[in-house]
Design a protein around this motif. Structure first.
Motif, PDB file in Angstrom:
ATOM      1  N   PHE A  63       0.834  -1.206   0.000  1.00  0.00           N
ATOM      2  CA  PHE A  63       0.000   0.000   0.000  1.00  0.00           C
ATOM      3  C   PHE A  63       0.872   1.262   0.000  1.00  0.00           C
ATOM      4  CE2 PHE A  63      -3.367  -2.923   1.446  1.00  0.00           C
ATOM      5  CZ  PHE A  63      -4.421  -2.496   0.651  1.00  0.00           C
ATOM      6  N   GLU A  64       1.988   1.224   0.742  1.00  0.00           N
ATOM      7  CA  GLU A  64       2.891   2.384   0.806  1.00  0.00           C
ATOM      8  C   GLU A  64       3.516   2.681  -0.545  1.00  0.00           C
ATOM      9  OE1 GLU A  64       5.605   1.311   3.950  1.00  0.00           O
ATOM     10  OE2 GLU A  64       3.986   1.336   5.439  1.00  0.00           O
ATOM     11  N   ALA A  65       3.616   1.673  -1.416  1.00  0.00           N
ATOM     12  CA  ALA A  65       4.215   1.854  -2.737  1.00  0.00           C
ATOM     13  C   ALA A  65       3.268   2.541  -3.726  1.00  0.00           C
ATOM     14  CB  ALA A  65       4.654   0.503  -3.300  1.00  0.00           C
ATOM     15  N   LEU A  66       1.999   2.657  -3.364  1.00  0.00           N
ATOM     16  CA  LEU A  66       1.048   3.363  -4.234  1.00  0.00           C
ATOM     17  C   LEU A  66       1.392   4.847  -4.250  1.00  0.00           C
ATOM     18  CD1 LEU A  66      -2.283   1.642  -3.114  1.00  0.00           C
ATOM     19  CD2 LEU A  66      -1.130   1.367  -5.309  1.00  0.00           C
ATOM     20  N   PRO A  67       0.915   5.574  -5.274  1.00  0.00           N
ATOM     21  CA  PRO A  67       1.199   7.021  -5.312  1.00  0.00           C
ATOM     22  C   PRO A  67       0.811   7.709  -3.999  1.00  0.00           C
ATOM     23  CG  PRO A  67       0.164   6.301  -7.355  1.00  0.00           C
ATOM     24  CD  PRO A  67       0.133   5.119  -6.409  1.00  0.00           C
ATOM     25  N   ALA A  68       1.612   8.689  -3.616  1.00  0.00           N
ATOM     26  CA  ALA A  68       1.401   9.416  -2.353  1.00  0.00           C
ATOM     27  C   ALA A  68      -0.032   9.915  -2.239  1.00  0.00           C
ATOM     28  CB  ALA A  68       2.381  10.572  -2.252  1.00  0.00           C
ATOM     29  N   GLY A  69      -0.645   9.677  -1.102  1.00  0.00           N
ATOM     30  CA  GLY A  69      -1.992  10.173  -0.830  1.00  0.00           C
ATOM     31  C   GLY A  69      -3.112   9.292  -1.343  1.00  0.00           C
ATOM     32  N   LEU A  70      -2.798   8.309  -2.185  1.00  0.00           N
ATOM     33  CA  LEU A  70      -3.856   7.493  -2.788  1.00  0.00           C
ATOM     34  C   LEU A  70      -4.614   6.675  -1.746  1.00  0.00           C
ATOM     35  CD1 LEU A  70      -5.448   6.545  -5.215  1.00  0.00           C
ATOM     36  CD2 LEU A  70      -3.669   4.827  -5.638  1.00  0.00           C
TER      37      LEU A  70
END
Length: 160
Positions: A63-70
């Motif tokens: 989840f942390e690897a998703l774009p920031a704020g997503l």
């Protein structure tokens, strides 16, 4: 002093009984983001159902690897429908243990197929997410830990 009373055979049977998929995931700190997302999506009762289900569970790092704020956007009530699509795309009907995984397209609960590839014993989903831990038993299915969130075809999260 504590007095220990046991009925022979009872404790071992109870200890072997895993909780449902939500309980097992909630007991693992690596799945705290997933559990928060399942809760926000209103899928807790579904994943506590009879199943059986196979859940490809993204860990917190995925989840942390998703774009920031997503992730924060996905947890908002107005994006619940999108969150449900993403989460149900990680669920397959039936209990599929690692030894039974085969390459090919597998229909997800969301409705779209997940492309499974197997190479030298390593399983990959949609060419982007590796299965990094397998066969986490639950009373209503099995969890496989994956290192990247997979998105259903045609879902544009950039539009959120």
């Amino acid at each position: 002093a504590a007095v220990e009373t046991t009925v022979e055979g009872t404790e071992t049977t109870m200890a072997a009984e895993a909780g449902d998929i939500v309980a097992v995931a909630a007991a693992n700190p690596d799945f705290s983001t997933l559990v928060a997302a399942v809760t926000a999506a209103g899928l807790v009762e579904t994943l506590q159902g009879a199943g059986p289900f196979t859940v490809f569970a993204p860990n917190n790092a995925a989840f942390e690897a998703l774009p920031a704020g997503l992730v924060d956007k996905l947890l908002l009530p107005e994006n619940k429908e999108t969150l449900v699509k993403i989460l149900t795309y990680h669920v397959v009907s039936g209990k599929v243990m690692a030894a039974d995984v085969a390459a090919g397209d597998v229909p997800s609960v969301e409705g779209s197929n997940i492309t499974v590839t197997v190479d030298a014993g390593k399983v990959m989903l949609n060419g982007s997410s590796n299965v990094i831990a397998t066969d986490v038993a639950a009373s209503n299915g099995v969890i496989h830990d994956i290192d990247a969130v997979i998105l259903p075809p045609g879902l544009d999260v950039a539009a959120l």
